[in-house]
Motif scaffolding. Structure first.
Motif, PDB file in Angstrom:
ATOM      1  N   TYR A 160      14.963   3.777   0.191  1.00  0.00           N
ATOM      2  CA  TYR A 160      14.127   3.498  -0.984  1.00  0.00           C
ATOM      3  C   TYR A 160      12.678   3.907  -0.728  1.00  0.00           C
ATOM      4  O   TYR A 160      12.042   4.574  -1.553  1.00  0.00           O
ATOM      5  N   LEU A 161      12.157   3.532   0.433  1.00  0.00           N
ATOM      6  CA  LEU A 161      10.761   3.839   0.767  1.00  0.00           C
ATOM      7  C   LEU A 161      10.527   5.340   0.833  1.00  0.00           C
ATOM      8  O   LEU A 161       9.492   5.849   0.369  1.00  0.00           O
ATOM      9  N   LYS A 162      11.495   6.054   1.377  1.00  0.00           N
ATOM     10  CA  LYS A 162      11.358   7.510   1.482  1.00  0.00           C
ATOM     11  C   LYS A 162      11.223   8.151   0.107  1.00  0.00           C
ATOM     12  O   LYS A 162      10.502   9.145  -0.068  1.00  0.00           O
ATOM     13  N   LYS A 163      11.882   7.572  -0.878  1.00  0.00           N
ATOM     14  CA  LYS A 163      11.874   8.139  -2.228  1.00  0.00           C
ATOM     15  C   LYS A 163      10.619   7.776  -3.025  1.00  0.00           C
ATOM     16  O   LYS A 163      10.192   8.555  -3.873  1.00  0.00           O
ATOM     17  N   VAL A 164      10.044   6.596  -2.770  1.00  0.00           N
ATOM     18  CA  VAL A 164       9.000   6.112  -3.681  1.00  0.00           C
ATOM     19  C   VAL A 164       7.625   5.927  -3.046  1.00  0.00           C
ATOM     20  O   VAL A 164       6.657   5.663  -3.759  1.00  0.00           O
ATOM     21  N   ALA A 165       7.504   6.044  -1.725  1.00  0.00           N
ATOM     22  CA  ALA A 165       6.213   5.770  -1.080  1.00  0.00           C
ATOM     23  C   ALA A 165       5.127   6.719  -1.588  1.00  0.00           C
ATOM     24  O   ALA A 165       5.348   7.927  -1.710  1.00  0.00           O
ATOM     25  N   PHE A 166       3.961   6.147  -1.887  1.00  0.00           N
ATOM     26  CA  PHE A 166       2.764   6.894  -2.286  1.00  0.00           C
ATOM     27  C   PHE A 166       2.987   7.767  -3.525  1.00  0.00           C
ATOM     28  O   PHE A 166       2.309   8.773  -3.707  1.00  0.00           O
ATOM     29  N   GLN A 167       3.917   7.371  -4.379  1.00  0.00           N
ATOM     30  CA  GLN A 167       4.225   8.194  -5.538  1.00  0.00           C
ATOM     31  C   GLN A 167       3.131   8.090  -6.597  1.00  0.00           C
ATOM     32  O   GLN A 167       2.364   7.130  -6.646  1.00  0.00           O
ATOM     33  N   GLN A 168       3.091   9.074  -7.452  1.00  0.00           N
ATOM     34  CA  GLN A 168       2.230   9.075  -8.626  1.00  0.00           C
ATOM     35  C   GLN A 168       3.053   8.556  -9.814  1.00  0.00           C
ATOM     36  O   GLN A 168       4.269   8.451  -9.738  1.00  0.00           O
ATOM     37  N   PRO A 169       2.408   8.217 -10.924  1.00  0.00           N
ATOM     38  CA  PRO A 169       3.164   7.741 -12.082  1.00  0.00           C
ATOM     39  C   PRO A 169       4.220   8.788 -12.505  1.00  0.00           C
ATOM     40  O   PRO A 169       3.976   9.984 -12.354  1.00  0.00           O
ATOM     41  N   PRO A 170       5.365   8.348 -13.057  1.00  0.00           N
ATOM     42  CA  PRO A 170       5.739   6.948 -13.325  1.00  0.00           C
ATOM     43  C   PRO A 170       6.118   6.220 -12.036  1.00  0.00           C
ATOM     44  O   PRO A 170       6.780   6.796 -11.162  1.00  0.00           O
ATOM     45  N   HIS A 181       0.811  -1.211   0.000  1.00  0.00           N
ATOM     46  CA  HIS A 181       0.000   0.000   0.000  1.00  0.00           C
ATOM     47  C   HIS A 181       0.848   1.265   0.000  1.00  0.00           C
ATOM     48  O   HIS A 181       0.310   2.372  -0.074  1.00  0.00           O
ATOM     49  N   GLN A 182       2.163   1.099   0.100  1.00  0.00           N
ATOM     50  CA  GLN A 182       3.059   2.265   0.025  1.00  0.00           C
ATOM     51  C   GLN A 182       3.889   2.256  -1.260  1.00  0.00           C
ATOM     52  O   GLN A 182       4.065   3.292  -1.890  1.00  0.00           O
ATOM     53  N   VAL A 183       4.399   1.073  -1.610  1.00  0.00           N
ATOM     54  CA  VAL A 183       5.267   0.963  -2.786  1.00  0.00           C
ATOM     55  C   VAL A 183       4.468   0.329  -3.921  1.00  0.00           C
ATOM     56  O   VAL A 183       4.134  -0.852  -3.865  1.00  0.00           O
TER      57      VAL A 183
END
Length: 253
Positions: free
Chosen positions: A105-115, A8-10
């Protein structure tokens, strides 16, 4: 809970390797909870179950096995192999080091929008915390299909002063790379591999990482109790097609 926490985060893009980001990382989190709850000594049984599942799965693959970083939803790869690989990685690097990479890694990509994120982005974080002498682990574990054929040949002991036992072991080491359909080629050995001596209950009396650069392996260990088994990668941390022959009975010289 690990599956809910990661997936639910990545959110991985719909490309090869997406289930490494959700399923393998969830499995790793669960393994670390298991290790904290039951102790490292109890992990071998579950990891052996996972390794057997991976070896069985690849034996019945009908299309093409993929490396972990390019897994295409194959459960025996992202679950079974993923468990063995990630547990070995934290054994080599340290749990805190792996957790630091995952947190970055999680700090950079959690809950991101596309891409959305992908497996090379995760591997970049793991590679950044891996020391140079262990840099081979990332391609071996994630980027190609690496298999070991380690086996113990002979182990003897003599009783020495102070109630100790001197154990001498000879073994063979071999590493191959397989392609997706099973064709294999030899890989050069320059690996750090556990060598060890176990008691009658399977607990390590001696366990050290030895740099293996050739197929013939020899080591001597001094232990405080009577040895029962000894060999190379005795706790089966590496993916070995015949893990039962990694140790032999230690005989009195």
């Amino acid at each position: 809970m690990a599956h809910q926490w990661w997936a639910h985060q990545v959110i991985g893009g719909n490309v090869q390797g997406a289930t490494l980001l959700s399923e393998t990382l969830s499995q790793y989190s669960a393994l670390m909870v298991m290790k904290k709850r039951y102790g490292e000594a109890k992990m071998g049984r579950f990891l052996r179950y996972e390794m057997d599942g991976y070896l069985r799965g690849r034996a019945f693959e009908r299309k093409q096995e993929m490396p972990l970083m390019r897994v295409e939803g194959q459960t025996y790869v992202h679950y079974n192999k993923g468990s063995v690989v990630m547990y070995a990685l934290q054994d080599f690097l340290g749990e805190d080091t792996v957790n630091r990479a995952l947190a970055s890694y999680l700090k950079k990509v959690a809950f991101q929008q596309p891409p959305f994120t992908n497996s090379p982005e995760l591997l970049a974080e793991l590679r950044a915390v891996t020391p140079e002498h262990l840099s081979y682990l990332i391609p071996d574990f994630f980027e190609r299909i690496t298999l070991y054929e380690n086996r113990a040949l002979k182990a003897t002991y003599t009783e020495v002063a102070g109630g100790k036992f001197e154990v001498k072991v000879t073994a063979k080491a071999h590493k191959v790379e397989a392609n997706g359909t099973g064709t294999e080629s030899d890989l050069k050995l320059a690996d750090w591999v556990d060598v060890g001596v176990l008691d009658a209950e399977g607990k390590p009396l001696y366990l050290e990482k030895l740099q293996v650069t050739k197929e013939d392996v020899e080591f001597t260990a001094l232990v405080d109790a009577r040895p029962a088994k000894a060999g190379i990668d005795p706790l089966n941390k590496l993916i070995d097609r015949k893990p039962d022959d990694n140790t032999v009975t230690v005989e009195k010289l």
